[in-house]
Design a protein around this motif. Sequence first.
Motif, PDB file in Angstrom:
ATOM      1  N   GLY A 153       0.771  -0.991  -0.807  1.00 21.93           N
ATOM      2  CA  GLY A 153       0.003  -0.323  -0.282  1.00 21.93           C
ATOM      3  C   GLY A 153       0.754   1.260  -0.483  1.00 21.93           C
ATOM      4  O   GLY A 153       0.682   2.067  -0.866  1.00 21.93           O
ATOM      5  N   THR A 154       1.714   1.003   0.865  1.00 21.61           N
ATOM      6  CA  THR A 154       2.348   2.553   0.977  1.00 21.61           C
ATOM      7  C   THR A 154       3.319   2.575  -0.372  1.00 21.61           C
ATOM      8  O   THR A 154       3.752   3.783  -0.674  1.00 21.61           O
ATOM      9  CB  THR A 154       3.593   2.405   2.109  1.00 21.61           C
ATOM     10  N   LYS A 155       3.424   1.842  -0.990  1.00 17.49           N
ATOM     11  CA  LYS A 155       4.662   2.358  -2.267  1.00 17.49           C
ATOM     12  C   LYS A 155       4.356   2.568  -2.714  1.00 17.49           C
ATOM     13  O   LYS A 155       4.548   3.107  -3.497  1.00 17.49           O
ATOM     14  CB  LYS A 155       5.367   0.520  -2.695  1.00 17.49           C
ATOM     15  N   LYS A 156       2.425   1.839  -3.662  1.00 12.95           N
ATOM     16  CA  LYS A 156       1.802   2.727  -3.981  1.00 12.95           C
ATOM     17  C   LYS A 156       1.115   3.769  -4.191  1.00 12.95           C
ATOM     18  O   LYS A 156       1.489   4.713  -4.669  1.00 12.95           O
ATOM     19  CB  LYS A 156       0.176   1.794  -4.176  1.00 12.95           C
ATOM     20  N   LEU A 157       0.981   4.618  -3.068  1.00 12.66           N
ATOM     21  CA  LEU A 157       1.540   5.497  -2.315  1.00 12.66           C
ATOM     22  C   LEU A 157       2.911   6.403  -2.878  1.00 12.66           C
ATOM     23  O   LEU A 157       2.881   7.761  -2.204  1.00 12.66           O
ATOM     24  CB  LEU A 157       0.773   6.171  -1.059  1.00 12.66           C
ATOM     25  N   GLY A 158       3.983   5.459  -3.196  1.00 12.08           N
ATOM     26  CA  GLY A 158       5.178   6.452  -3.222  1.00 12.08           C
ATOM     27  C   GLY A 158       5.612   6.793  -1.777  1.00 12.08           C
ATOM     28  O   GLY A 158       6.688   7.664  -1.906  1.00 12.08           O
ATOM     29  N   LEU A 159       5.597   5.814  -0.576  1.00 11.93           N
ATOM     30  CA  LEU A 159       6.020   6.233   0.341  1.00 11.93           C
ATOM     31  C   LEU A 159       7.282   5.349   0.626  1.00 11.93           C
ATOM     32  O   LEU A 159       7.464   4.517  -0.366  1.00 11.93           O
ATOM     33  CB  LEU A 159       5.100   6.119   1.595  1.00 11.93           C
TER      34      LEU A 159
ATOM     35  N   ILE B  74       6.029   3.368   8.474  1.00  9.60           N
ATOM     36  CA  ILE B  74       6.686   4.983   7.730  1.00  9.60           C
ATOM     37  C   ILE B  74       6.648   5.786   8.801  1.00  9.60           C
ATOM     38  O   ILE B  74       5.973   6.108   9.664  1.00  9.60           O
ATOM     39  CB  ILE B  74       5.563   5.062   6.101  1.00  9.60           C
ATOM     40  N   HIS B  75       7.516   7.022   8.034  1.00  5.40           N
ATOM     41  CA  HIS B  75       8.182   7.934   8.668  1.00  5.40           C
ATOM     42  C   HIS B  75       7.824   9.277   7.592  1.00  5.40           C
ATOM     43  O   HIS B  75       8.211  10.382   8.239  1.00  5.40           O
ATOM     44  CB  HIS B  75       9.301   7.948   9.680  1.00  5.40           C
ATOM     45  N   ASP B  76       7.265   8.576   6.293  1.00  6.70           N
ATOM     46  CA  ASP B  76       6.814   9.476   5.643  1.00  6.70           C
ATOM     47  C   ASP B  76       5.997  11.069   6.157  1.00  6.70           C
ATOM     48  O   ASP B  76       6.321  12.202   5.836  1.00  6.70           O
ATOM     49  CB  ASP B  76       6.003   9.295   4.748  1.00  6.70           C
ATOM     50  N   TYR B  77       4.878  10.904   6.961  1.00  6.05           N
ATOM     51  CA  TYR B  77       4.222  12.066   7.489  1.00  6.05           C
ATOM     52  C   TYR B  77       4.844  12.352   9.049  1.00  6.05           C
ATOM     53  O   TYR B  77       4.373  13.362  10.052  1.00  6.05           O
ATOM     54  CB  TYR B  77       2.669  11.568   7.536  1.00  6.05           C
ATOM     55  N   TYR B  78       6.068  12.488   9.417  1.00  9.87           N
ATOM     56  CA  TYR B  78       7.205  12.188  11.011  1.00  9.87           C
ATOM     57  C   TYR B  78       6.715  14.183  10.809  1.00  9.87           C
ATOM     58  O   TYR B  78       6.937  14.001  11.983  1.00  9.87           O
ATOM     59  CB  TYR B  78       8.126  11.698  10.780  1.00  9.87           C
ATOM     60  N   ALA B  79       7.195  14.332   9.299  1.00 11.60           N
ATOM     61  CA  ALA B  79       7.844  16.658   9.952  1.00 11.60           C
ATOM     62  C   ALA B  79       6.629  16.644   9.797  1.00 11.60           C
ATOM     63  O   ALA B  79       5.882  16.810   8.637  1.00 11.60           O
ATOM     64  CB  ALA B  79       8.883  16.051   8.465  1.00 11.60           C
ATOM     65  N   ALA B  80       6.537  18.041  10.415  1.00  9.27           N
ATOM     66  CA  ALA B  80       5.591  18.857  10.728  1.00  9.27           C
ATOM     67  C   ALA B  80       5.661  19.478   9.715  1.00  9.27           C
ATOM     68  O   ALA B  80       6.994  19.917   8.974  1.00  9.27           O
ATOM     69  CB  ALA B  80       5.242  19.833  11.601  1.00  9.27           C
ATOM     70  N   ASP B  81       4.610  19.712   8.482  1.00 13.97           N
ATOM     71  CA  ASP B  81       4.691  20.665   7.261  1.00 13.97           C
ATOM     72  C   ASP B  81       3.856  21.476   7.833  1.00 13.97           C
ATOM     73  O   ASP B  81       2.646  21.970   7.940  1.00 13.97           O
ATOM     74  CB  ASP B  81       4.169  19.586   6.488  1.00 13.97           C
TER      75      ASP B  81
END
Lengths: 547, 181
Positions: free
Chosen positions: A183-189, A345-352
């Motif tokens: 799932g995550t790879k499909k989303l580019g994560l 995953i840590h893709d959404y770790y950083a605050a934006d």
Amino acid sequence: MIRYKPSEVVDFVVIGSGAAGGVVAKELSTAGFSVVVLEQGAYVKEKDFKHDEFGVAYQHAIANDPKVQPSTYRTNASETAKVEQRYDYGRLVGGGSVHFTANYWRFHPDDFRERSVFGDVPGSSFADWPVTYDELEPYYTKAEWELGISGLAGANPFEGPRSKPYPLPPLPVKSSGVLFERGTKKLGLHPFPSPMAILSQPYQGRGACTHCGFCEMFGCEMRAKSSTLASVIPMAEKTGKCEIRSGCYVRRIQSSDAGRVTGAVYFDSQRREVFQRARAVVLSANGVESAKLLLMSGSKRFPHGLANGSGMVGRNFMWDLGSFASDLFDHPLDEYKGVQVSRLIHDYYAADPKRGFYGGAGIDARFDWQPISFGLDGLPPDAPKWGSEYKRMLGKYFTHTFSALAHATSLPVESNVLDLDPTVKDDWGLPVPRITYQPHPDDMKNLVWIQRRQVEILEAAGATRVWKYPVEDIGVSRHLMGTMRMGNDPARSVVDRFNRAHDVPNLFVVDGSSFVTSARQQPTATIQALAYRAAEAAGVAARRGEL
Amino acid sequence: MYRPTRRSLLFGTLSAATLADVAMAQEHAQRAASTNAAFRYLKAADAAEIEAIASQILPSDGTPGAREAGCIHFIDRALESFDKDKRGVYTKGLAEMQRKRSELFPESRTIAGLEQAQAIALFTALQETEFFKLVRTHTVMGFLATPDWGGNQGNVGWAHIGLEHKMIHQPPFGYYAGEAK
Ligand SMILES: Cc1cc2nc3c(=O)[nH]c(=O)nc-3n(C[C@H](O)[C@H](O)[C@H](O)COP(=O)(O)OP(=O)(O)OC[C@H]3O[C@@H](n4cnc5c(N)ncnc54)[C@H](O)[C@@H]3O)c2cc1C
Ligand code: SF4
């Protein structure tokens, strides 16, 4: 094991033998100091652990038991707090490191300077740490190698630099891990193997994990979970300098008119009061109990509680916030086998700032259930609760479900306070902790946002159905952070950058309480890295004759 | 955080046992290792009625349910030891259920004697009551706890959910992990 007399002045008394206390005891005793560890819980050996979900999860066999040690909770200071258990910790030798899920995440470099990177968050006391990742890195490495952590260095593209790989390769991937990767790879994560405080191979005389599955909330019969009970506490005992004194409930840290601590008063297992003398005290009773103890240890010299000249003891309590989503797949996953987590995953770790709020999360794929909890709450909310269809779904879903769990930010807020309840007493007649807590509005926005990401991932993985759990329900906190933040300014913090109390030179507070921010949860790796560092500093101070 | 595993702790009706309670419950469980063992707390007539409720929660519809698992023995032990402060919920709840039964089905004499459709109608009417929810919680716990607690006899609860209880499992775990290899 050596036994000290309470009248003997030992070099250090360590209060609490958990994730931090175990490390401190080992470091100080191998450095040649005499150490007494006072632990309220029992000294349970591996052979006594059981695969008994009812006993462990519902009757608190190895955790804090609200029947004897209740606590109270309210959401703001205008309410009267009610008796309600809202926090959970391991109450035995080894503390929370015995029953934890064993996710072992280093914080990212930016976690220590996030206030500077992100900016101010109104309504919070968001601040940088007085320590940097680079300063802590050698201690993370030391913890990983001494305790035994499994993982794959370099697999997490968002991780900070590391001086050494993990000592052990990752544990085997679970079906949830394979699907989460899909799932995550499909989303580019960028999914990666979970770093776990669990041995994937034999290490230092301990056996590898046998994938028994009764892991989160349970003690490991195989000594494969790298608790302090299995790893460093035996090393401490082997020195012949360290006594682990279990069944000792500390009620007060004693201090002199000169403003120094002189030892600890505890109730032994027969509820007799004993005073253990010491040259210095290390308080490692966790983010809730340590603050409680300082507030109970006031004196003429320390009228607002020991080491509380700043009035900051108990403030900025941070919660174990997260959001949860589950799924159903066509083929069996058999997630009940093995450790809880194998990919994240840590893709959404950083605050934006573009999201319009402060916050971030790590998301893992896991089976957070045991048979009973699944039977009670594991099915989708619209499923029948009883009858043939309930029974049929239970039979199918238990082996065909996994969950995505997001570990999310909890902002420090000064009015989120841990103090002493004015009326409720525990079984020993002592005051109980009162928690006043409400998530910061940004924390709630973050949870809603991150739960959408969880659902996307599970759908991309090919789930035949996905369901969510309400984020407003913050449940019970297991990551006890804040209440005695570290800082350079004695007016705004309780301990200095080496976990030494600003107000009391021979008192160290070493556990989750010194956290300035919550990063993205999973605090134990950082608690233990700080513990190695603080123990070293305490040893240096002792040798210099400062204690 | 919101952890479903803790949900029943927070919002459930279960109370905490003392160590003595636990020891007592387990000792009795050993003696109750058969579905027709004697009851320690419940009167036989009430036990039959409660078992009739439990066996609609987890019916014996082709595969073992609450009855075969001996969930009633888990409940008996709960009320004798760690959940003794919940006795009143059972006494009051059962009486209320009997009233509702005779109101809905005046011809009937017992819950156990109801036809399947009648029983389902009765429990549907009362499923939001504290009593029914507690029986449900206890029944599910009895079905899925270790047999040491009196239910899940012969591990039938675990067999139903597909859990093979072993100290050692070998990877690959599940279909997809096998596929990955
Ligand atoms: C079910 C569960 C799963 C978890 N999973 C994870 C995870 O995957 N990853 C992660 O990073 N963290 C996890 N945690 C959190 C982790 O357990 C804690 O972060 C860690 O144990 C905290 O370490 P500590 O040294 O601060 O305190 P603790 O480990 O809680 O140790 C404190 C010790 O002090 C003792 N004590 C307290 N008061 C007194 C007193 N007055 N007198 C004497 N002794 C006292 C306690 O009994 C305890 O043994 C989990 C926690 C739970 C409950
Ligand atoms: S799954 Fe592995 S580490 Fe966890 S309790 Fe079982 S053997 Fe120990």
